[in-house]
Design a protein around this motif. Structure first.
Motif, PDB file in Angstrom:
ATOM      1  N   LEU A  30       0.868  -1.150   0.246  1.00  0.00           N
ATOM      2  CA  LEU A  30       0.052   0.103  -0.143  1.00  0.00           C
ATOM      3  C   LEU A  30       0.918   1.311   0.074  1.00  0.00           C
ATOM      4  CD1 LEU A  30      -2.708   1.213  -0.047  1.00  0.00           C
ATOM      5  CD2 LEU A  30      -2.776   1.095   2.464  1.00  0.00           C
ATOM      6  N   GLY A  31       1.840   1.318   0.944  1.00  0.00           N
ATOM      7  CA  GLY A  31       2.894   2.426   0.810  1.00  0.00           C
ATOM      8  C   GLY A  31       3.468   2.521  -0.469  1.00  0.00           C
ATOM      9  N   ILE A  32       4.006   1.648  -1.197  1.00  0.00           N
ATOM     10  CA  ILE A  32       4.658   1.871  -2.622  1.00  0.00           C
ATOM     11  C   ILE A  32       3.604   2.298  -3.570  1.00  0.00           C
ATOM     12  CG2 ILE A  32       5.512   0.455  -4.127  1.00  0.00           C
ATOM     13  CD1 ILE A  32       6.670  -1.704  -2.157  1.00  0.00           C
ATOM     14  N   ALA A  33       2.249   1.648  -3.428  1.00  0.00           N
ATOM     15  CA  ALA A  33       1.271   2.388  -4.238  1.00  0.00           C
ATOM     16  C   ALA A  33       1.061   3.904  -4.190  1.00  0.00           C
ATOM     17  CB  ALA A  33      -0.161   1.400  -4.036  1.00  0.00           C
ATOM     18  N   VAL A  34       0.815   4.190  -2.615  1.00  0.00           N
ATOM     19  CA  VAL A  34       0.865   5.646  -2.502  1.00  0.00           C
ATOM     20  C   VAL A  34       1.917   6.342  -3.149  1.00  0.00           C
ATOM     21  CG1 VAL A  34       0.479   7.377  -0.843  1.00  0.00           C
ATOM     22  CG2 VAL A  34      -0.754   5.134  -0.770  1.00  0.00           C
ATOM     23  N   VAL A  35       3.201   6.003  -2.837  1.00  0.00           N
ATOM     24  CA  VAL A  35       4.372   6.704  -3.485  1.00  0.00           C
ATOM     25  C   VAL A  35       4.422   6.659  -5.004  1.00  0.00           C
ATOM     26  CG1 VAL A  35       7.045   6.756  -3.247  1.00  0.00           C
ATOM     27  CG2 VAL A  35       5.643   6.273  -1.200  1.00  0.00           C
ATOM     28  N   SER A  36       4.122   5.862  -5.602  1.00  0.00           N
ATOM     29  CA  SER A  36       3.974   5.623  -6.955  1.00  0.00           C
ATOM     30  C   SER A  36       3.025   6.453  -7.500  1.00  0.00           C
ATOM     31  CB  SER A  36       4.022   3.928  -7.478  1.00  0.00           C
ATOM     32  OG  SER A  36       4.745   3.382  -6.836  1.00  0.00           O
ATOM     33  N   VAL A  37       1.801   6.598  -6.932  1.00  0.00           N
ATOM     34  CA  VAL A  37       0.777   7.514  -7.457  1.00  0.00           C
ATOM     35  C   VAL A  37       1.490   8.899  -7.348  1.00  0.00           C
ATOM     36  CG1 VAL A  37      -1.414   8.353  -6.927  1.00  0.00           C
ATOM     37  CG2 VAL A  37      -1.029   5.791  -6.927  1.00  0.00           C
TER      38      VAL A  37
END
Length: 357
Positions: A30-37
Protein backbone atom coordinates in the motif's frame (compact mmCIF):
# COMPACT_ATOMS: atom_id res chain seq x y z
CA UNK A 1 16.21 -51.97 31.06
CA UNK A 2 16.65 -48.86 28.88
CA UNK A 3 14.19 -46.01 28.74
CA UNK A 4 13.49 -43.70 25.83
CA UNK A 5 12.78 -40.07 26.57
CA UNK A 6 10.89 -37.89 24.15
CA UNK A 7 10.69 -34.11 23.94
CA UNK A 8 7.18 -32.75 24.54
CA UNK A 9 5.58 -31.11 21.55
CA UNK A 10 5.36 -27.72 23.25
CA UNK A 11 9.13 -27.67 24.06
CA UNK A 12 10.34 -28.04 20.47
CA UNK A 13 13.62 -26.33 19.74
CA UNK A 14 13.31 -22.87 18.17
CA UNK A 15 14.46 -22.30 14.59
CA UNK A 16 18.08 -21.25 14.25
CA UNK A 17 18.62 -17.58 13.61
CA UNK A 18 20.09 -18.39 10.20
CA UNK A 19 16.76 -19.75 8.97
CA UNK A 20 14.86 -16.54 9.66
CA UNK A 21 14.22 -14.48 6.54
CA UNK A 22 13.75 -10.74 6.41
CA UNK A 23 10.39 -9.65 4.99
CA UNK A 24 8.81 -6.38 4.02
CA UNK A 25 6.09 -5.14 6.40
CA UNK A 26 2.49 -5.95 5.54
CA UNK A 27 1.76 -2.30 4.71
CA UNK A 28 4.59 -2.13 2.16
CA UNK A 29 2.46 -2.73 -0.99
CA UNK A 30 0.00 0.00 0.00
CA UNK A 31 2.81 2.38 0.83
CA UNK A 32 4.57 1.67 -2.45
CA UNK A 33 1.31 2.24 -4.30
CA UNK A 34 0.76 5.63 -2.61
CA UNK A 35 4.33 6.73 -3.32
CA UNK A 36 4.05 5.55 -6.95
CA UNK A 37 0.82 7.49 -7.50
CA UNK A 38 2.31 10.61 -5.93
CA UNK A 39 5.45 10.32 -8.05
CA UNK A 40 3.37 9.76 -11.21
CA UNK A 41 1.24 12.85 -10.50
CA UNK A 42 4.37 14.91 -9.87
CA UNK A 43 6.00 13.67 -13.07
CA UNK A 44 2.85 14.33 -15.07
CA UNK A 45 2.59 17.90 -13.80
CA UNK A 46 6.32 18.50 -14.25
CA UNK A 47 6.44 17.30 -17.85
CA UNK A 48 3.04 18.71 -18.79
CA UNK A 49 1.26 15.38 -19.37
CA UNK A 50 -2.45 16.17 -19.72
CA UNK A 51 -3.80 12.60 -19.99
CA UNK A 52 -4.66 10.88 -16.73
CA UNK A 53 -4.06 7.58 -18.53
CA UNK A 54 -0.39 8.49 -18.86
CA UNK A 55 -0.25 9.25 -15.15
CA UNK A 56 -1.78 5.87 -14.38
CA UNK A 57 0.68 4.00 -16.61
CA UNK A 58 3.63 5.78 -14.97
CA UNK A 59 2.26 4.89 -11.52
CA UNK A 60 1.80 1.24 -12.56
CA UNK A 61 5.36 0.99 -13.88
CA UNK A 62 6.76 2.63 -10.76
CA UNK A 63 4.74 0.30 -8.51
CA UNK A 64 6.05 -2.82 -10.25
CA UNK A 65 9.65 -1.60 -10.43
CA UNK A 66 9.85 -0.35 -6.83
CA UNK A 67 8.16 -3.49 -5.45
CA UNK A 68 10.65 -5.70 -7.25
CA UNK A 69 13.66 -3.60 -6.23
CA UNK A 70 12.72 -3.43 -2.53
CA UNK A 71 11.86 -7.14 -2.42
CA UNK A 72 15.19 -8.01 -4.03
CA UNK A 73 17.11 -5.92 -1.52
CA UNK A 74 15.23 -7.09 1.58
CA UNK A 75 13.74 -10.53 0.87
CA UNK A 76 15.98 -11.99 -1.81
CA UNK A 77 15.61 -12.76 -5.52
CA UNK A 78 13.22 -15.67 -5.09
CA UNK A 79 10.69 -13.72 -3.05
CA UNK A 80 11.19 -10.72 -5.33
CA UNK A 81 9.98 -12.77 -8.30
CA UNK A 82 6.87 -13.66 -6.34
CA UNK A 83 6.33 -9.97 -5.53
CA UNK A 84 6.80 -9.13 -9.21
CA UNK A 85 4.14 -11.61 -10.30
CA UNK A 86 1.74 -10.35 -7.61
CA UNK A 87 2.32 -6.74 -8.63
CA UNK A 88 1.64 -7.54 -12.29
CA UNK A 89 -1.60 -9.28 -11.34
CA UNK A 90 -2.77 -6.24 -9.36
CA UNK A 91 -1.82 -3.87 -12.18
CA UNK A 92 -3.66 -5.95 -14.78
CA UNK A 93 -6.69 -6.13 -12.49
CA UNK A 94 -6.77 -2.34 -12.13
CA UNK A 95 -6.29 -1.89 -15.89
CA UNK A 96 -9.40 -4.02 -16.40
CA UNK A 97 -11.49 -2.43 -13.65
CA UNK A 98 -10.73 1.26 -14.31
CA UNK A 99 -12.30 1.38 -17.82
CA UNK A 100 -15.33 -0.55 -16.56
CA UNK A 101 -15.77 1.78 -13.59
CA UNK A 102 -15.30 4.80 -15.85
CA UNK A 103 -17.91 3.46 -18.26
CA UNK A 104 -20.46 2.86 -15.51
CA UNK A 105 -19.75 6.25 -13.92
CA UNK A 106 -20.15 8.10 -17.23
CA UNK A 107 -23.29 6.18 -18.21
CA UNK A 108 -24.95 6.77 -14.84
CA UNK A 109 -24.00 10.45 -14.85
CA UNK A 110 -25.22 11.07 -18.40
CA UNK A 111 -28.17 8.68 -18.40
CA UNK A 112 -29.75 9.86 -15.17
CA UNK A 113 -30.61 13.24 -16.71
CA UNK A 114 -33.82 12.05 -18.38
CA UNK A 115 -34.35 8.62 -16.83
CA UNK A 116 -37.68 8.77 -15.01
CA UNK A 117 -41.12 7.21 -15.06
CA UNK A 118 -42.20 9.22 -18.10
CA UNK A 119 -39.15 8.06 -20.07
CA UNK A 120 -39.90 4.41 -19.28
CA UNK A 121 -43.61 4.54 -20.14
CA UNK A 122 -43.72 6.57 -23.37
CA UNK A 123 -42.52 6.06 -26.93
CA UNK A 124 -41.17 8.41 -29.59
CA UNK A 125 -44.37 8.49 -31.63
CA UNK A 126 -45.26 11.99 -32.90
CA UNK A 127 -42.05 13.52 -31.56
CA UNK A 128 -39.26 15.07 -33.62
CA UNK A 129 -35.74 13.84 -32.90
CA UNK A 130 -34.56 17.34 -32.01
CA UNK A 131 -37.30 17.79 -29.41
CA UNK A 132 -36.80 16.85 -25.76
CA UNK A 133 -39.05 14.27 -24.21
CA UNK A 134 -40.12 10.88 -25.48
CA UNK A 135 -39.22 7.53 -24.03
CA UNK A 136 -38.20 3.93 -24.59
CA UNK A 137 -41.36 1.99 -23.81
CA UNK A 138 -41.56 0.72 -27.42
CA UNK A 139 -37.87 -0.30 -27.32
CA UNK A 140 -38.32 -2.19 -24.05
CA UNK A 141 -41.26 -4.12 -25.52
CA UNK A 142 -39.24 -4.92 -28.64
CA UNK A 143 -36.23 -6.13 -26.67
CA UNK A 144 -38.30 -8.36 -24.39
CA UNK A 145 -40.24 -9.91 -27.28
CA UNK A 146 -37.21 -10.43 -29.53
CA UNK A 147 -35.02 -11.87 -26.78
CA UNK A 148 -37.92 -14.03 -25.58
CA UNK A 149 -38.56 -15.46 -29.05
CA UNK A 150 -34.85 -16.06 -29.57
CA UNK A 151 -34.72 -17.95 -26.28
CA UNK A 152 -37.72 -20.09 -27.24
CA UNK A 153 -35.95 -21.00 -30.49
CA UNK A 154 -32.38 -21.45 -29.27
CA UNK A 155 -32.88 -23.02 -25.83
CA UNK A 156 -34.49 -26.34 -26.86
CA UNK A 157 -32.26 -26.74 -29.93
CA UNK A 158 -29.12 -26.00 -27.94
CA UNK A 159 -30.18 -28.26 -25.05
CA UNK A 160 -30.99 -31.22 -27.32
CA UNK A 161 -27.77 -30.73 -29.29
CA UNK A 162 -25.72 -30.79 -26.10
CA UNK A 163 -27.53 -33.93 -24.90
CA UNK A 164 -26.74 -35.62 -28.21
CA UNK A 165 -23.06 -34.67 -28.08
CA UNK A 166 -22.59 -35.85 -24.48
CA UNK A 167 -24.89 -38.85 -24.25
CA UNK A 168 -25.10 -40.23 -27.78
CA UNK A 169 -22.59 -38.46 -30.03
CA UNK A 170 -19.92 -40.66 -31.54
CA UNK A 171 -18.25 -40.78 -34.91
CA UNK A 172 -18.23 -38.37 -37.83
CA UNK A 173 -21.58 -36.71 -37.19
CA UNK A 174 -20.68 -35.73 -33.63
CA UNK A 175 -17.33 -34.33 -34.77
CA UNK A 176 -19.05 -32.33 -37.52
CA UNK A 177 -21.61 -30.92 -35.07
CA UNK A 178 -18.86 -29.96 -32.63
CA UNK A 179 -16.89 -28.29 -35.41
CA UNK A 180 -19.83 -26.20 -36.59
CA UNK A 181 -20.74 -25.23 -33.03
CA UNK A 182 -17.18 -23.95 -32.58
CA UNK A 183 -17.43 -22.02 -35.85
CA UNK A 184 -20.78 -20.49 -34.88
CA UNK A 185 -19.37 -19.37 -31.55
CA UNK A 186 -16.97 -17.02 -33.30
CA UNK A 187 -19.09 -15.63 -36.15
CA UNK A 188 -19.75 -11.87 -36.07
CA UNK A 189 -23.31 -10.85 -35.29
CA UNK A 190 -23.60 -9.03 -38.61
CA UNK A 191 -23.14 -12.37 -40.43
CA UNK A 192 -26.14 -13.86 -38.62
CA UNK A 193 -28.16 -10.79 -39.58
CA UNK A 194 -27.11 -11.02 -43.24
CA UNK A 195 -28.04 -14.70 -43.36
CA UNK A 196 -31.58 -14.07 -42.11
CA UNK A 197 -31.83 -11.01 -44.35
CA UNK A 198 -30.97 -12.99 -47.49
CA UNK A 199 -33.07 -16.03 -46.57
CA UNK A 200 -36.11 -14.65 -44.74
CA UNK A 201 -36.55 -11.25 -46.34
CA UNK A 202 -35.05 -11.50 -49.84
CA UNK A 203 -35.68 -15.15 -50.77
CA UNK A 204 -38.97 -15.80 -48.94
CA UNK A 205 -40.25 -12.24 -49.23
CA UNK A 206 -41.20 -11.56 -45.62
CA UNK A 207 -41.16 -8.03 -44.25
CA UNK A 208 -39.12 -6.48 -41.45
CA UNK A 209 -40.29 -7.74 -38.07
CA UNK A 210 -39.19 -8.53 -34.56
CA UNK A 211 -39.37 -12.24 -35.38
CA UNK A 212 -36.73 -11.83 -38.08
CA UNK A 213 -34.44 -10.19 -35.56
CA UNK A 214 -35.22 -12.94 -33.04
CA UNK A 215 -34.08 -15.60 -35.52
CA UNK A 216 -30.71 -13.89 -35.97
CA UNK A 217 -30.35 -13.58 -32.19
CA UNK A 218 -31.19 -17.29 -31.86
CA UNK A 219 -28.30 -18.12 -34.21
CA UNK A 220 -25.95 -16.19 -31.93
CA UNK A 221 -27.42 -17.74 -28.80
CA UNK A 222 -27.42 -21.40 -29.84
CA UNK A 223 -23.66 -22.12 -29.67
CA UNK A 224 -23.44 -20.50 -26.23
CA UNK A 225 -26.28 -22.69 -24.96
CA UNK A 226 -24.73 -25.81 -26.53
CA UNK A 227 -21.30 -25.19 -25.04
CA UNK A 228 -22.50 -24.29 -21.53
CA UNK A 229 -24.98 -27.19 -21.40
CA UNK A 230 -22.40 -29.61 -22.73
CA UNK A 231 -19.92 -28.69 -20.02
CA UNK A 232 -22.56 -29.02 -17.31
CA UNK A 233 -23.63 -32.45 -18.53
CA UNK A 234 -20.02 -33.62 -18.54
CA UNK A 235 -19.77 -32.71 -14.85
CA UNK A 236 -22.51 -35.18 -13.92
CA UNK A 237 -20.75 -38.27 -12.44
CA UNK A 238 -20.96 -41.37 -14.62
CA UNK A 239 -21.76 -43.39 -11.50
CA UNK A 240 -25.23 -41.83 -11.45
CA UNK A 241 -25.87 -42.92 -15.03
CA UNK A 242 -24.52 -46.41 -14.39
CA UNK A 243 -26.60 -46.85 -11.25
CA UNK A 244 -29.76 -45.87 -13.10
CA UNK A 245 -29.00 -48.11 -16.07
CA UNK A 246 -28.16 -51.00 -13.73
CA UNK A 247 -31.70 -50.80 -12.37
CA UNK A 248 -33.08 -51.30 -15.85
CA UNK A 249 -34.10 -47.69 -16.45
CA UNK A 250 -34.03 -46.78 -20.17
CA UNK A 251 -31.35 -44.32 -21.26
CA UNK A 252 -33.79 -41.58 -22.27
CA UNK A 253 -35.43 -41.77 -18.85
CA UNK A 254 -32.03 -41.73 -17.15
CA UNK A 255 -31.25 -38.50 -18.98
CA UNK A 256 -34.54 -36.83 -18.11
CA UNK A 257 -34.79 -38.04 -14.50
CA UNK A 258 -31.16 -38.23 -13.39
CA UNK A 259 -28.76 -36.32 -15.63
CA UNK A 260 -30.77 -33.18 -16.37
CA UNK A 261 -32.02 -32.61 -12.78
CA UNK A 262 -28.44 -32.95 -11.54
CA UNK A 263 -27.14 -30.35 -14.00
CA UNK A 264 -30.18 -28.06 -14.05
CA UNK A 265 -28.47 -25.31 -12.04
CA UNK A 266 -25.54 -24.97 -14.41
CA UNK A 267 -27.75 -25.31 -17.48
CA UNK A 268 -30.06 -22.53 -16.29
CA UNK A 269 -27.11 -20.30 -15.47
CA UNK A 270 -25.64 -20.80 -18.94
CA UNK A 271 -29.01 -20.07 -20.52
CA UNK A 272 -29.41 -16.80 -18.61
CA UNK A 273 -25.88 -15.73 -19.54
CA UNK A 274 -26.64 -16.51 -23.19
CA UNK A 275 -29.71 -14.28 -22.96
CA UNK A 276 -27.56 -11.49 -21.53
CA UNK A 277 -25.10 -11.98 -24.39
CA UNK A 278 -27.70 -11.35 -27.12
CA UNK A 279 -29.61 -8.59 -25.32
CA UNK A 280 -27.10 -5.95 -26.43
CA UNK A 281 -26.73 -6.96 -30.08
CA UNK A 282 -27.35 -4.12 -32.51
CA UNK A 283 -26.17 -5.11 -36.01
CA UNK A 284 -28.69 -7.89 -36.79
CA UNK A 285 -31.52 -5.86 -35.27
CA UNK A 286 -30.59 -2.88 -37.45
CA UNK A 287 -30.78 -5.07 -40.56
CA UNK A 288 -33.96 -7.01 -39.77
CA UNK A 289 -36.14 -5.09 -37.31
CA UNK A 290 -35.54 -1.73 -38.99
CA UNK A 291 -36.70 0.33 -36.03
CA UNK A 292 -39.97 2.12 -35.35
CA UNK A 293 -40.72 5.14 -33.13
CA UNK A 294 -44.13 3.81 -32.15
CA UNK A 295 -45.33 0.88 -30.05
CA UNK A 296 -45.69 -2.42 -31.93
CA UNK A 297 -46.77 -5.29 -29.71
CA UNK A 298 -46.82 -7.80 -32.59
CA UNK A 299 -43.31 -9.13 -33.26
CA UNK A 300 -44.48 -11.07 -36.34
CA UNK A 301 -45.63 -8.07 -38.36
CA UNK A 302 -44.13 -4.66 -38.97
CA UNK A 303 -41.03 -2.88 -37.81
CA UNK A 304 -40.12 -2.81 -34.15
CA UNK A 305 -37.47 -1.21 -32.03
CA UNK A 306 -35.11 -2.47 -29.35
CA UNK A 307 -32.90 -0.91 -26.73
CA UNK A 308 -29.56 -1.33 -28.61
CA UNK A 309 -31.13 -0.07 -31.83
CA UNK A 310 -32.74 2.86 -29.99
CA UNK A 311 -29.35 3.86 -28.55
CA UNK A 312 -27.78 3.77 -32.01
CA UNK A 313 -30.57 5.73 -33.69
CA UNK A 314 -30.64 8.42 -31.03
CA UNK A 315 -26.87 8.81 -31.07
CA UNK A 316 -26.63 9.28 -34.86
CA UNK A 317 -29.27 12.04 -34.69
CA UNK A 318 -26.55 14.28 -33.32
CA UNK A 319 -28.40 16.71 -31.05
CA UNK A 320 -28.48 17.28 -27.30
CA UNK A 321 -31.94 15.81 -26.70
CA UNK A 322 -31.09 12.66 -28.64
CA UNK A 323 -27.79 12.26 -26.80
CA UNK A 324 -29.60 12.40 -23.44
CA UNK A 325 -32.10 9.76 -24.59
CA UNK A 326 -29.28 7.56 -25.91
CA UNK A 327 -27.39 7.69 -22.60
CA UNK A 328 -30.56 6.93 -20.62
CA UNK A 329 -31.41 3.96 -22.86
CA UNK A 330 -27.84 2.69 -22.52
CA UNK A 331 -28.17 2.88 -18.74
CA UNK A 332 -31.43 0.89 -18.86
CA UNK A 333 -29.74 -1.72 -21.07
CA UNK A 334 -26.80 -2.03 -18.67
CA UNK A 335 -29.20 -2.47 -15.74
CA UNK A 336 -31.10 -5.14 -17.69
CA UNK A 337 -27.96 -7.11 -18.50
CA UNK A 338 -26.68 -6.70 -14.94
CA UNK A 339 -29.94 -8.06 -13.53
CA UNK A 340 -29.69 -11.09 -15.83
CA UNK A 341 -26.16 -11.77 -14.61
CA UNK A 342 -27.29 -11.44 -10.98
CA UNK A 343 -30.11 -13.89 -11.69
CA UNK A 344 -27.58 -16.32 -13.18
CA UNK A 345 -25.34 -16.04 -10.12
CA UNK A 346 -28.32 -16.49 -7.82
CA UNK A 347 -29.41 -19.65 -9.62
CA UNK A 348 -25.86 -21.00 -9.54
CA UNK A 349 -25.64 -20.35 -5.79
CA UNK A 350 -29.10 -21.82 -5.18
CA UNK A 351 -28.40 -25.00 -7.12
CA UNK A 352 -24.80 -25.42 -5.99
CA UNK A 353 -24.07 -28.60 -3.97
CA UNK A 354 -24.34 -27.90 -0.27
CA UNK A 355 -21.66 -29.06 2.15
CA UNK A 356 -22.56 -32.30 3.89
CA UNK A 357 -25.17 -33.32 1.31
Amino acid sequence: MSTVTTRPADTAAPLPKGLKQRRLPSWAPLGIAVVSVAAAVGAGMLFGLQSKVQWGLIAALLFVAVSFALASAVEGRRQAKDRLATSLVWVCFLLAVVPLASLIWTTVGQGSKVLDGYFLTHSMAGLLDIQPGGGIYHAIIGTLEQVGLATLIAAPIGLLTAIYLVEYGKGTLAKAVTFFVDVMTGIPSIVAGLFILSFWLLMLGFDYSGFAGAMSLAILMMPVVVRSTEEMLKLVPNELREASLALGVPKWRTITKVVLPTAVGGITTGLVLAVARIAGETAPILLLVYGAPYINNNPFEGAQSSLPLYVYQQYVNGNAASYDRAWAAALVLIIFVMLLNLVARGIAHWKAPKAGH
